[in-house]
Design a protein around this motif. Structure first.
Motif, PDB file in Angstrom:
ATOM      1  N   GLY A  39       0.778  -1.228   0.000  1.00 19.93           N
ATOM      2  CA  GLY A  39       0.000   0.000   0.000  1.00 19.93           C
ATOM      3  C   GLY A  39       0.809   1.277   0.000  1.00 19.93           C
ATOM      4  O   GLY A  39       0.275   2.346   0.251  1.00 19.93           O
ATOM      5  N   LEU A  40       2.117   1.189  -0.282  1.00 20.37           N
ATOM      6  CA  LEU A  40       2.956   2.378  -0.249  1.00 20.37           C
ATOM      7  C   LEU A  40       3.803   2.436  -1.512  1.00 20.37           C
ATOM      8  O   LEU A  40       4.634   1.558  -1.741  1.00 20.37           O
ATOM      9  CB  LEU A  40       3.866   2.361   0.984  1.00 20.37           C
ATOM     10  N   ASP A  41       3.575   3.436  -2.315  1.00 16.41           N
ATOM     11  CA  ASP A  41       4.349   3.660  -3.532  1.00 16.41           C
ATOM     12  C   ASP A  41       5.586   4.472  -3.151  1.00 16.41           C
ATOM     13  O   ASP A  41       5.470   5.638  -2.758  1.00 16.41           O
ATOM     14  CB  ASP A  41       3.481   4.412  -4.540  1.00 16.41           C
ATOM     15  N   LEU A  42       6.761   3.859  -3.248  1.00 16.02           N
ATOM     16  CA  LEU A  42       7.988   4.542  -2.834  1.00 16.02           C
ATOM     17  C   LEU A  42       8.273   5.783  -3.667  1.00 16.02           C
ATOM     18  O   LEU A  42       8.864   6.737  -3.170  1.00 16.02           O
ATOM     19  CB  LEU A  42       9.177   3.576  -2.865  1.00 16.02           C
ATOM     20  N   GLY A  43       7.845   5.806  -4.924  1.00 16.03           N
ATOM     21  CA  GLY A  43       8.029   6.982  -5.760  1.00 16.03           C
ATOM     22  C   GLY A  43       7.203   8.160  -5.266  1.00 16.03           C
ATOM     23  O   GLY A  43       7.698   9.293  -5.174  1.00 16.03           O
ATOM     24  N   VAL A  44       5.951   7.901  -4.922  1.00 16.67           N
ATOM     25  CA  VAL A  44       5.080   8.951  -4.381  1.00 16.67           C
ATOM     26  C   VAL A  44       5.599   9.393  -3.010  1.00 16.67           C
ATOM     27  O   VAL A  44       5.631  10.590  -2.698  1.00 16.67           O
ATOM     28  CB  VAL A  44       3.619   8.460  -4.291  1.00 16.67           C
ATOM     29  N   VAL A  97      11.301   2.714   5.371  1.00 19.66           N
ATOM     30  CA  VAL A  97      10.005   2.375   5.955  1.00 19.66           C
ATOM     31  C   VAL A  97      10.177   1.087   6.748  1.00 19.66           C
ATOM     32  O   VAL A  97      10.671   0.087   6.218  1.00 19.66           O
ATOM     33  CB  VAL A  97       8.930   2.174   4.864  1.00 19.66           C
ATOM     34  N   LEU A  98       9.761   1.141   8.020  1.00 17.94           N
ATOM     35  CA  LEU A  98       9.904  -0.012   8.918  1.00 17.94           C
ATOM     36  C   LEU A  98       8.550  -0.458   9.452  1.00 17.94           C
ATOM     37  O   LEU A  98       7.683   0.380   9.737  1.00 17.94           O
ATOM     38  CB  LEU A  98      10.767   0.371  10.131  1.00 17.94           C
TER      39      LEU A  98
END
Length: 121
Positions: A39-44, A97-98
């Motif tokens: 659920g997390l787009d690293l680019g965004v 992100v952890l």
């Protein structure tokens, strides 16, 4: 000294690591990424966190704080997000992100600082 891909791979070995990005805060672009947080787009996230870094640097200037920004910690319900600035290259940062339940925040910050010091761009 380590290249960026080795450094990102090493960051992914930190307990609880879900994803990591090397980011240019001036453009907001992720230069490289590793991992795939659900659920997390690293680019965004790279673009959004570039705004966070720029805002903090602006605030530090406004306050007359003549200090170097080392890292920023964002705590969510189930995650930690660590932004670690690159000491030898202005405008570059590592974004980690952890999973909060599987990580040791102090150890993660220590290891990310070590990775940043060895990183060669």
């Amino acid at each position: 000294m380590a290249d960026y891909q080795s450094s990102l791979n090493e960051a992914m070995q930190i307990d609880g690591a879900l994803g990591v990005a090397l980011v240019d805060s001036q453009s907001g672009m992720a230069l490289a990424t590793a991992g795939n947080p659900d659920g997390l787009d690293l680019g965004v996230a790279a673009a959004g966190n570039s705004n966070v870094v720029q805002a903090k640097l602006r605030t530090m200037r406004d306050l007359g704080l003549n200090q170097k920004l080392e890292d920023i910690l964002i705590t969510l319900e189930t995650q930690y997000h660590i932004i670690r600035t690159f000491s030898r290259e202005e405008g570059i940062f590592l974004y980690l992100v952890l999973d909060k339940a599987r990580s040791n925040l102090a150890m993660a910050r220590f290891k990310l600082a070590s990775i940043e010091k060895q990183l060669v761009i």
